[in-house]
Design an enzyme around this catalytic site. Sequence first.
Site, PDB file in Angstrom:
ATOM      1  N   CYS A 128       0.815  -1.212   0.000  1.00 23.52           N
ATOM      2  CA  CYS A 128       0.000   0.000   0.000  1.00 23.52           C
ATOM      3  C   CYS A 128       0.852   1.266   0.000  1.00 23.52           C
ATOM      4  CB  CYS A 128      -0.964   0.015   1.182  1.00 23.52           C
ATOM      5  SG  CYS A 128      -0.283  -0.644   2.688  1.00 23.52           S
ATOM      6  N   HIS A 236      -2.690   6.070   4.834  1.00 24.79           N
ATOM      7  CA  HIS A 236      -1.256   6.294   5.051  1.00 24.79           C
ATOM      8  C   HIS A 236      -0.860   7.685   4.536  1.00 24.79           C
ATOM      9  CE1 HIS A 236      -1.049   2.180   6.139  1.00 24.79           C
ATOM     10  NE2 HIS A 236      -0.497   1.654   5.064  1.00 24.79           N
TER      11      HIS A 236
HETATM   12  C1  2RA Z   1       1.111  -2.245   6.676  1.00 25.13           C
HETATM   13  N1  2RA Z   1       1.731  -1.945   4.359  1.00 25.13           N
HETATM   14  O1  2RA Z   1       0.673  -1.098   6.623  1.00 25.13           O
HETATM   15  C2  2RA Z   1       1.614  -2.922   5.426  1.00 25.13           C
HETATM   16  C3  2RA Z   1       0.718  -4.066   5.033  1.00 25.13           C
HETATM   17  N2  2RA Z   1      -0.587  -3.644   4.732  1.00 25.13           N
HETATM   18  O2  2RA Z   1       1.163  -2.921   7.718  1.00 25.13           O
END
Ligand code: 2RA
Length: 331
Positions: A128, A236
Site C-alpha cells: 500500500c 497512510h
Molecule cells: C502495513 N503496508 O501497513 C503494510 C501491510 N498492509 O502494515
Amino acid sequence: QKMKVAVVGATGLVGSKMLQVLEERNFPVSELIPVASEKSVGKQVMFKGKPYAVVGMEAGIAAKPALALFSAGGSTSLEWAPKFAAAGIKVIDNSSAWRMDPTKKLVVPEVNAAVLTKDDFIIANPNCSTIQMVVALQPLHKAFTIKRIVVSTYQSVTGTGKKAVDQLMNERKGVQGEMAYKYPIDLNVIPQIDVFLENGYTKEEMKMVNETKKIMQDDNIRVTATTVRIPVIGGHSESVNIEFEKEFELPNIIDLLNNAPGVVVQQDDAAQLYPMPLWAHEKDEVFVGRIRRDETQPKTLNMWVVSDNLRKGAATNAVQIAEYLLANHLL
Ligand code: 2RA
C-alpha cells in the site's frame, strides 16, 4: 460478460474492502465465491445485498471462478495461488509473496499496466505505501527523471489488520485488550512495520525500496525509507523528498500532478489546505500537497502524499488491475 469471482481472505479487512469495491465499481460479477481458511468456512458475507457462504480453498477452485482476488497472507498465497492459476484462474494477490518474483508482474495501473499479458496468471498487487507513492511520482519521473527518493511514512493501523484497529480503539477507551503491537499505539508512534532485516531496515521499508524500482521499471532510482505506525485509521501519509536529474519549475510540477491519473492536488497554504487521512478515508485517489522546493539543494522537491491504504493501497488497485485485464481481453 459477467464472471464468477473468488475473493480469498474474504473476511479480512482487505478482503471485505474488495467486496465493497467490486460492488461500488459494478465489476461484472455473476457469482461471488468467498474463500477463507477452514476456521471461517460457513461464515456468511454480504455481496450486492445477498448472503454468500464462505468456502474452503479446494471448493473455491472447484467453483471455477475466472478471477481470484487474494488477501490471505503470504504463506497461503505461496501454497494456493499456483493451484488456482493451474486451474486456469487469474489471481491478483495482495500479499508480498510474489511481488519481487522476476516471473511475476507487480502492477499499479496508472504506472505500468502495459506490462500485463494473457500469460500472467499470478499478478502481484504492490504494498500500500508503495502504491500511493508511485502514483504521485510517475508523472514527475517521466518529466524530470528521478535520481533519489527519501520517504518517511505515517501509516494507519488498518494496514496491520482488525486486531490493530481493536487495540487502538481499546486503548482510546482505556480498555486492556489483545495487543497487535509490542507497544501501546494510542498517543504513541512505533518506528517499526514488519520485522527487522540484517541491514537495520524493516521489511516494510525494503518493500518501498525494491517495489518502487520494479513498478517504475528503473533500477537507477535510489530509495531510502523510514516506515512508522501511527494511531490513525483513514489512510497512510508520506513525506517524500525527491531529487531529479533535470531542473524543474514548481508550477510545472503542480500542473503535471493536477493532470496525473489517480492524483488530486490539495495545495493552498493561505487556506491551510493539504491532504489528511481524515479526508482521504474511503476515497480512491492519491492526494498530494505541501509541494515545495527543497531549498537545501537544486533539482529537489518535497511533497506530502496521503491515500486510503485499504482502497487505492489494496482493494481498489486490485480491482483496477482486474478492470484493465477485462478491458484488454486478458481475462
Ligand atoms: C502495513 N503496508 O501497513 C503494510 C501491510 N498492509 O502494515
